[in-house]
Design an enzyme around this catalytic site. Sequence first.
Site, short mmCIF file in Angstrom:
data_model
loop_
_atom_site.label_atom_id
_atom_site.label_comp_id
_atom_site.label_asym_id
_atom_site.label_seq_id
_atom_site.Cartn_x
_atom_site.Cartn_y
_atom_site.Cartn_z
N ARG A 106 0.02 7.85 10.80
CA ARG A 106 -1.16 7.02 11.27
C ARG A 106 -1.48 6.89 12.79
O ARG A 106 -2.29 6.61 13.12
CB ARG A 106 -1.25 5.92 10.25
CG ARG A 106 -1.77 6.57 8.63
CD ARG A 106 -1.16 5.78 7.57
NE ARG A 106 -2.09 4.19 7.90
CZ ARG A 106 -1.45 2.90 7.15
NH1 ARG A 106 -0.24 3.12 6.91
NH2 ARG A 106 -1.88 1.95 7.53
N ARG A 154 0.78 -1.27 -0.06
CA ARG A 154 0.11 0.08 -0.15
C ARG A 154 0.97 1.21 0.08
O ARG A 154 1.73 1.23 0.74
CB ARG A 154 -0.79 0.12 1.30
CG ARG A 154 -2.29 -0.79 0.93
CD ARG A 154 -2.80 -1.10 2.34
NE ARG A 154 -3.13 0.37 3.11
CZ ARG A 154 -3.86 0.33 4.01
NH1 ARG A 154 -4.40 -0.49 4.48
NH2 ARG A 154 -4.04 1.56 4.82
P1 AMP Z 1 -7.20 1.86 6.63
O1 AMP Z 1 -7.07 0.86 5.11
O2 AMP Z 1 -8.21 1.74 7.44
O3 AMP Z 1 -6.01 1.68 7.39
O4 AMP Z 1 -7.28 3.33 5.85
C1 AMP Z 1 -6.31 3.98 5.28
C2 AMP Z 1 -6.61 5.62 5.14
O5 AMP Z 1 -7.77 5.70 4.62
C3 AMP Z 1 -6.57 5.98 6.53
O6 AMP Z 1 -5.01 6.61 6.68
C4 AMP Z 1 -7.45 7.33 6.09
O7 AMP Z 1 -6.54 8.48 5.29
C5 AMP Z 1 -8.40 6.85 5.47
N1 AMP Z 1 -9.60 6.44 6.04
C6 AMP Z 1 -10.05 4.93 6.21
N2 AMP Z 1 -10.99 5.09 6.85
C7 AMP Z 1 -11.35 6.25 7.44
C8 AMP Z 1 -12.16 6.89 8.31
N3 AMP Z 1 -13.20 6.25 8.82
N4 AMP Z 1 -12.33 8.16 8.49
C9 AMP Z 1 -11.40 9.10 7.92
N5 AMP Z 1 -10.46 8.40 7.24
C10 AMP Z 1 -10.52 7.07 6.89
#
Ligand code: AMP
Length: 215
Positions: free
Chosen positions: A171, A160
């Site tokens: 993060r 990713r």
């Molecule tokens: P993840 O795959 O859940 O780690 O998400 C990757 C990225 O997507 C995060 O670092 C945020 O930039 C965005 N993202 C995912 N879910 C959310 C959420 N519920 N609210 C805001 N940003 C999100």
Amino acid sequence: MRIVFLGAPGSGKGTQAQKLMADYGLQQISTGDLLRGAVAAGSELGQRAKSAMDAGELVTDDIVLGIIAERLAQDDCKTGFILDGYPRNLQQAKDLEPVLADIGQSLDAAVLLNVDLDILMKRLTGRRTCSKTGKLLNIHFSSQEEMDAVTAAGGELIQRADDNEDTIAKRLNVYREQTEPLIEFYRSAGLLKTVEGEGDIEEIYSRLKSTLGLS
Ligand code: AMP
């Protein structure tokens, strides 16, 4: 069953949600996956989300609320779902309540996958996704056979864009500052269940199932 998965990036939410989906037919709803899909498709929404995602910051609450409301209203969610990566802050947890009320559903549990910081780093830097099946692997933990099976089936192991050290640190900070308060929020609501998220994937899965009362 309707569940929210809490847990830092790399805590194994996606991996465990995929297993519950395969065994119990619960829909895994990952806002991260939905947003990455929108970015890859070049949609307007994807363009609005991309810069925050690249920087490891949260996309705005209104964007993710729109995505989640649309997804939860689909028929396949009627038999149960796992929210993987939503809500990520208190506002989103509050936004979710009327969305669930609209579809006549309520949460059964909020599951926190508990993992130490040093393990999170290894999981995130080593994480790879199969380009064909979406299966999650890790160059530090997956067996050679699992890695070979991906390439033998014509898939590629993709990293990713936001799994690089700078973005990972950002993060994890966002998680501590904005998402961790949800632990108290769901504890007060009587929904919090904690599962130790370290060790073998199958062991964690067994603990998760017994915590949720699944056989
Ligand atoms: P993840 O795959 O859940 O780690 O998400 C990757 C990225 O997507 C995060 O670092 C945020 O930039 C965005 N993202 C995912 N879910 C959310 C959420 N519920 N609210 C805001 N940003 C999100």
